[in-house]
Design an enzyme around this catalytic site. Structure first.
Site, PDB file in Angstrom:
ATOM      1  N   GLU A 176       0.816  -1.221   0.000  1.00 53.44           N
ATOM      2  CA  GLU A 176       0.000   0.000   0.000  1.00 53.44           C
ATOM      3  C   GLU A 176       0.850   1.272   0.000  1.00 53.44           C
ATOM      4  O   GLU A 176       0.371   2.323  -0.420  1.00 53.44           O
ATOM      5  CB  GLU A 176      -0.978  -0.016   1.191  1.00 53.44           C
ATOM      6  CG  GLU A 176      -2.067  -1.063   0.988  1.00 53.44           C
ATOM      7  CD  GLU A 176      -2.968  -1.282   2.198  1.00 53.44           C
ATOM      8  OE1 GLU A 176      -4.151  -1.584   2.001  1.00 53.44           O
ATOM      9  OE2 GLU A 176      -2.484  -1.169   3.354  1.00 53.44           O
ATOM     10  N   ASP A 211     -11.731  -6.505  -3.305  1.00 53.45           N
ATOM     11  CA  ASP A 211     -12.545  -7.733  -3.242  1.00 53.45           C
ATOM     12  C   ASP A 211     -13.928  -7.375  -2.710  1.00 53.45           C
ATOM     13  O   ASP A 211     -14.167  -6.233  -2.321  1.00 53.45           O
ATOM     14  CB  ASP A 211     -11.881  -8.773  -2.320  1.00 53.45           C
ATOM     15  CG  ASP A 211     -11.679  -8.231  -0.905  1.00 53.45           C
ATOM     16  OD1 ASP A 211     -10.592  -7.695  -0.626  1.00 53.45           O
ATOM     17  OD2 ASP A 211     -12.632  -8.294  -0.096  1.00 53.45           O
TER      18      ASP A 211
HETATM   19  C1  3QA Z   1      -5.972  -7.768   4.615  1.00 54.55           C
HETATM   20  C2  3QA Z   1      -5.452  -6.336   4.562  1.00 54.55           C
HETATM   21  C3  3QA Z   1      -5.706  -5.580   5.840  1.00 54.55           C
HETATM   22  O1  3QA Z   1      -4.706  -4.616   6.055  1.00 54.55           O
HETATM   23  C4  3QA Z   1      -7.037  -4.913   5.604  1.00 54.55           C
HETATM   24  C5  3QA Z   1      -6.222  -5.578   3.522  1.00 54.55           C
HETATM   25  C6  3QA Z   1      -9.320  -5.636   1.807  1.00 54.55           C
HETATM   26  N1  3QA Z   1     -10.261  -6.619   1.765  1.00 54.55           N
HETATM   27  C7  3QA Z   1     -10.648  -6.886   3.036  1.00 54.55           C
HETATM   28  C8  3QA Z   1     -11.584  -7.802   3.583  1.00 54.55           C
HETATM   29  N2  3QA Z   1     -11.726  -7.825   4.926  1.00 54.55           N
HETATM   30  C9  3QA Z   1     -11.022  -6.990   5.708  1.00 54.55           C
HETATM   31  N3  3QA Z   1     -10.119  -6.114   5.248  1.00 54.55           N
HETATM   32  C10 3QA Z   1      -9.935  -6.052   3.898  1.00 54.55           C
HETATM   33  N4  3QA Z   1      -6.951  -4.567   4.208  1.00 54.55           N
HETATM   34  C11 3QA Z   1      -4.988  -8.587   5.306  1.00 54.55           C
HETATM   35  S1  3QA Z   1      -5.142 -10.282   5.136  1.00 54.55           S
HETATM   36  C12 3QA Z   1      -4.065 -10.738   3.876  1.00 54.55           C
HETATM   37  C13 3QA Z   1      -2.645 -10.819   4.317  1.00 54.55           C
HETATM   38  O2  3QA Z   1      -1.841 -11.426   3.350  1.00 54.55           O
HETATM   39  C14 3QA Z   1      -8.219  -4.157   3.595  1.00 54.55           C
HETATM   40  C15 3QA Z   1      -9.112  -5.268   3.106  1.00 54.55           C
HETATM   41  N5  3QA Z   1     -12.308  -8.617   2.807  1.00 54.55           N
HETATM   42  C16 3QA Z   1      -0.536 -11.587   3.792  1.00 54.55           C
HETATM   43  C17 3QA Z   1       0.097 -12.724   3.055  1.00 54.55           C
HETATM   44  O3  3QA Z   1      -0.022 -13.899   3.812  1.00 54.55           O
END
Ligand code: 3QA
Length: 231
Positions: A12, A196
């Site tokens: 980000e 998403d």
């Molecule tokens: C998700 C990130 C966290 O900082 C919140 C993305 C996008 N879609 C979302 C959803 N529910 C909640 N939050 C979000 N951000 C972190 S988990 C993935 C980690 O991957 C916003 C967001 N549906 C790391 C690799 O293993």
């Protein structure tokens, strides 16, 4: 004027750091902070790591340790409002914590004594975002963002959050950053590009669109900095 530009994940803030010609890296409180300047304004850039606790720590540090006087957050979010599609931008008018629950005592979801269900973002910064959107010919939706320590990948949970808070999008940091900035009287702005739809396909969609949506949001925030620099 020193401005904080923050994200949660490295992806980000990468497009933001790319736009600064040079910056200094400072390690503090278990994190890295990048100090530089953009169009003549001092900026401190950082990614907090995921969730409300880390983002609270980073927002507080940016303000109390680095002396930032405004805070702009850039990142991605899951859509609740079905009109929001991958890549679309949403600006938070107000934010809440969807996982804060002392309803057993008769309080509403998201409320604790001496707190508030919603924290409002700064109107002047939102207005600047409207001007920027117009000048770029981009659509930016204003809406409510709900925050919680949970990656939501479940239609039922998503709909509950939408119904309970009137939220258009959800993520994991905005609500806590809002609480910090509100308490410390620092104008803040939370921008998110959709990655998403917080449904059963969310993790796949997130992996596919994290980078491109993060760039959408970051480029917009940098344009806002250009406008703020002229004020
Ligand atoms: C998700 C990130 C966290 O900082 C919140 C993305 C996008 N879609 C979302 C959803 N529910 C909640 N939050 C979000 N951000 C972190 S988990 C993935 C980690 O991957 C916003 C967001 N549906 C790391 C690799 O293993």
């Amino acid at each position: 004027m020193k401005i904080a530009v923050m994200g949660a994940m490295p992806e980000e803030i990468a497009p933001i750091l790319e736009k600064l010609e040079t910056y200094l890296t400072i390690e503090y409180a278990g994190n890295k902070y990048y100090e530089g300047s953009y169009n003549g304004i001092d900026v401190v850039v950082a990614y907090s790591k995921i969730g409300k606790v880390f983002s609270t720590l980073t927002a507080t540090t940016l303000i109390e340790h680095f002396g930032c006087e405004k805070l702009l957050f850039s990142g991605v979010a899951g859509a609740i409002n079905s009109e929001l599609k991958v890549g679309d931008l949403i600006v938070a008018t107000k934010l809440s914590q969807h996982d804060l629950d002392i309803t057993a005592f008769g309080h509403p979801y998201g409320y604790v004594p001496e707190g508030a269900v919603y924290v409002e973002a700064n109107r002047e910064l939102i207005d600047i975002s409207k001007d920027v959107a117009q000048s770029l010919g981009k659509k930016v939706r204003e809406g409510i963002i709900a925050t919680g320590d949970q990656f939501v990948a479940n239609e039922e949970r998503k709909n509950w959050i939408g119904d309970t808070f009137g939220a258009d999008a959800l993520e994991m940091e905005g609500g806590s950053v809002a609480v910090v900035c509100d308490a410390l009287n620092v104008p803040f702005f939370i921008l998110r590009a959709i990655s998403d739809a917080a449904d059963m396909d969310a993790s796949f969609s997130f992996d596919e669109f994290l980078e491109t949506s993060a760039v959408e949001s970051a480029e917009f925030v940098m344009k806002m900095l250009e406008v703020i620099a002229t004020k």
